[in-house]
Write an enzyme that holds these catalytic residues in place. Sequence first.
Site, PDB file in Angstrom:
ATOM      1  N   HIS A 171      -3.035  -3.602  11.541  1.00 13.59           N
ATOM      2  CA  HIS A 171      -3.223  -3.489  11.959  1.00 13.59           C
ATOM      3  C   HIS A 171      -2.848  -5.062  13.685  1.00 13.59           C
ATOM      4  O   HIS A 171      -2.514  -3.870  14.949  1.00 13.59           O
ATOM      5  CB  HIS A 171      -4.747  -3.235  12.907  1.00 13.59           C
ATOM      6  CG  HIS A 171      -4.746  -1.731  11.683  1.00 13.59           C
ATOM      7  ND1 HIS A 171      -5.551  -2.714  10.003  1.00 13.59           N
ATOM      8  CD2 HIS A 171      -4.624  -0.515  11.600  1.00 13.59           C
ATOM      9  CE1 HIS A 171      -5.574  -0.853   9.810  1.00 13.59           C
ATOM     10  NE2 HIS A 171      -4.752  -0.311  10.288  1.00 13.59           N
ATOM     11  N   ASP A 173      -4.148   7.496  -2.130  1.00 12.44           N
ATOM     12  CA  ASP A 173      -4.805   7.393  -1.836  1.00 12.44           C
ATOM     13  C   ASP A 173      -6.071   8.180  -1.104  1.00 12.44           C
ATOM     14  O   ASP A 173      -5.967   9.703  -1.157  1.00 12.44           O
ATOM     15  CB  ASP A 173      -3.644   7.476  -0.162  1.00 12.44           C
ATOM     16  CG  ASP A 173      -2.738   6.004  -0.348  1.00 12.44           C
ATOM     17  OD1 ASP A 173      -3.072   5.203  -1.037  1.00 12.44           O
ATOM     18  OD2 ASP A 173      -1.616   6.538   0.127  1.00 12.44           O
ATOM     19  N   ILE A 216       0.732  -1.031  -0.313  1.00  9.65           N
ATOM     20  CA  ILE A 216      -0.247   0.022   0.189  1.00  9.65           C
ATOM     21  C   ILE A 216       0.481   1.067   0.334  1.00  9.65           C
ATOM     22  O   ILE A 216       0.099   2.102  -0.656  1.00  9.65           O
ATOM     23  CB  ILE A 216      -0.859   0.107   1.678  1.00  9.65           C
ATOM     24  CG1 ILE A 216      -2.038  -1.048   1.531  1.00  9.65           C
ATOM     25  CG2 ILE A 216      -1.897   0.429   1.282  1.00  9.65           C
ATOM     26  CD1 ILE A 216      -2.226  -1.337  -0.083  1.00  9.65           C
TER      27      ILE A 216
HETATM   28  N1  GLN Z   1       0.629   5.638   1.276  1.00 10.43           N
HETATM   29  C1  GLN Z   1       0.080   5.240   2.679  1.00 10.43           C
HETATM   30  C2  GLN Z   1       0.573   4.156   3.456  1.00 10.43           C
HETATM   31  O1  GLN Z   1       1.037   2.956   2.809  1.00 10.43           O
HETATM   32  C3  GLN Z   1      -1.265   4.769   2.793  1.00 10.43           C
HETATM   33  C4  GLN Z   1      -1.963   4.542   4.441  1.00 10.43           C
HETATM   34  C5  GLN Z   1      -3.417   4.681   4.962  1.00 10.43           C
HETATM   35  O2  GLN Z   1      -4.215   3.670   3.603  1.00 10.43           O
HETATM   36  N2  GLN Z   1      -4.219   5.115   5.841  1.00 10.43           N
HETATM   37  O3  GLN Z   1       0.994   3.822   4.635  1.00 10.43           O
HETATM   38 ZN    ZN Z   2      -5.233   2.386   4.426  1.00 16.91          ZN
END
Ligand code: GLN
Ligand code: ZN
Length: 706
Positions: A646, A550, A382
């Site tokens: 998480h 994002d 991500i």
């Molecule tokens: N690109 C961000 C990361 O990887 C996305 C974080 C998020 O979705 N809160 O930290």
């Molecule tokens: Zn996220």
Amino acid sequence: TSTNSLSFSFLRITFRSTRRFRAMASHVVGYPRMGPKRELKFALESFWDGKTSADDLQKVSADLRSSIWKQMADAGIKYIPSNTFSYYDQVLDTTAMLGAVPSRYSWNGGEIGFDVYFSMARGNASVPAMEMTKWFDTNYHYIVPELGPHVNFSYASHKAVQEYKEAKSLGVDTVPVLVGPVSYLLLSKPAKGVEKSFSLLSLIEKILPIYKEVVAELKAAGATWIQFDEPTLMMDLDAHQNIWANHLASSLATLQTLEGIVGKDKVVVSTSCSLLHTAVDLVNETKLDKEIKSWLAFAAQKVVEVNALAKAFSGHKDEEYFSSNAAAQASRKSSPRVTNEAVQKAAAALRGSDHRRATNVSARLDAQQKKLNLPILPTTTIGSFPQTMDLRRVRREYKAKKISEDDYVKAIKEEINKVVKLQEEFDIDVLVHGEPERNDMVEYFGEQLSGFAFTVNGWVQSYGSRCVKPPIIYGDVSRPKAMTVFWSSMAQSMTKRPMKGMLTGPVTILNWSFVRNDQPRYETCYQIALAIKDEVEDLEKAGITVIQIDEAALREGLPLRKSEQAFYLEWAVHSFRITNCGVQDTTQIHTHMCYSNFNDIIHSIINMDADVITIENSRSDEKLLSVFREGVKYGAGIGPGVYDIHSPRIPSTEEIADRINKMLAVLETNILWVNPDCGLKTRKYSEVKPALNNMVAAAKLLRTQL
Ligand code: GLN
Ligand code: ZN
């Protein structure tokens, strides 16, 4: 007028039909619990790491509680809340109070201690955590109770009573705050194996006796007032307006109008919602510009505002305080640092016309695949990789000018290189640079845009020990120069694989900032969208072919009132499209979202028209998959997170493959992506390495079977 809506944005004027409330009563609904310098966060994390004892944690917590009570008592607040403190989350506290511990945590009754409590919150070596979801439209996450007909409720945490007694022993008679029984049930979900149609509210009969016990015990301890938070009955929180100084004169006028209607003794001045969602204390903001500071009020200042209003209302007006407030309001209205004509014009011109890419998504995906040549079930992450102590130190030292720009660039470059090599080793298909230069995904952009201000200690709790420090948008937004091109092109030069450019979208920047309240939110959002659009186009020019924008927080800005939702979704989705409507077909636009319950907004998400969307869902696969099972047509790329970042728990290859298979049952093979459910920055490398290895192994395993 805008001044009037400003005054209403944080003041709740409460009516009580009892004679016990006399004139001048002031009340605070709830208060931040992390401490002015995030003391609780550090105490929790060192306890979880085994570095400090439970006693140490309890001591820090008790000190925080007592200083808050003392501060409110000193300010003159009459109804001071207790039980607003929590080691993790107030809904989880209620689950503990009711003894509603899911059986997988093997709790054997008795008072619930830290081990069971934190296992529910965070998972442990053998059992995953309970699901977490956003509290209404805030960025606060609560732990979702898992209920069903089988749950044997019992009074298993006496925290509310203990906190009341603790305050009392310090000489402060408080109003204990409980999550109300109706909201508790409505915020929960049916446990695994319980019929979806099970009426959670039917459990009211079973939990009321426990509430009764709690109330009886509170009464016996001397409590005369108890506050039941029943936000589901109101659906009317406006948490994200919280930090601006109140327009005291107009609030006072409102109070006087109300007095005329209901009589003085029935009016209680209070904050509009819990101060949990605002920053703690402006006093700690020594670096903030003086003029901007005069426009603000954090929790501690709101306590003073509430009390000043209550006093003025009953005839003891602090003239000096009121006139300095009036001066600050006037300076904000006329300050040149607020207005940028060119930006105002450009943003206004966007309204009314549509902005989308010329070619439809399936044709674009074909064009992109020709260029990118990815395998089926492509793997990616991500964005962020673990942020080590060293990394944080380097950034801090650079900011404090203790190391040179050259040394800083060298250190970050090394980190990017390490992350790139690691991903190549794992054989991930679309790489990220790891975001080592970013402290926070919104702050990083805000710092480079004009119209933003930053605090040093303006932290707000997000979940558990995690806090965010929202920037303050006080003026028109513009982008003086490119923000990410330098790092992204550096990262791309290190690999032949596609490197994702990584941006935060306008709606998320908006929703995770404290936003100016002197113009509509959409106006501010369009301004940010234009700045991000310039960045997207600069990345494309620099040779970046995959760009992730994002929109982690798109859903949390959704108004709670149904009648207002369509309008919000329209301008929010429009803002997103503005950022990337100008790119070529072969440039692949990704977006990432931090929630799974988008069943109700799925059509807006499709309407964002991204090429690929990655979603955080791994604590609740079912909810997400049901959207597609119910026949929603989805043609763009989609990567529902295959494991929960998480939790420290490491998912096995089989478990991940199993989840991918579940998704394949409802989604086309050629649109599915494989990725974790969010950024990895909060995890350790010892967790990330095996997890990503297992993730790629699972994707490869399935590729051979398809
Ligand atoms: N690109 C961000 C990361 O990887 C996305 C974080 C998020 O979705 N809160 O930290
Ligand atoms: Zn996220």
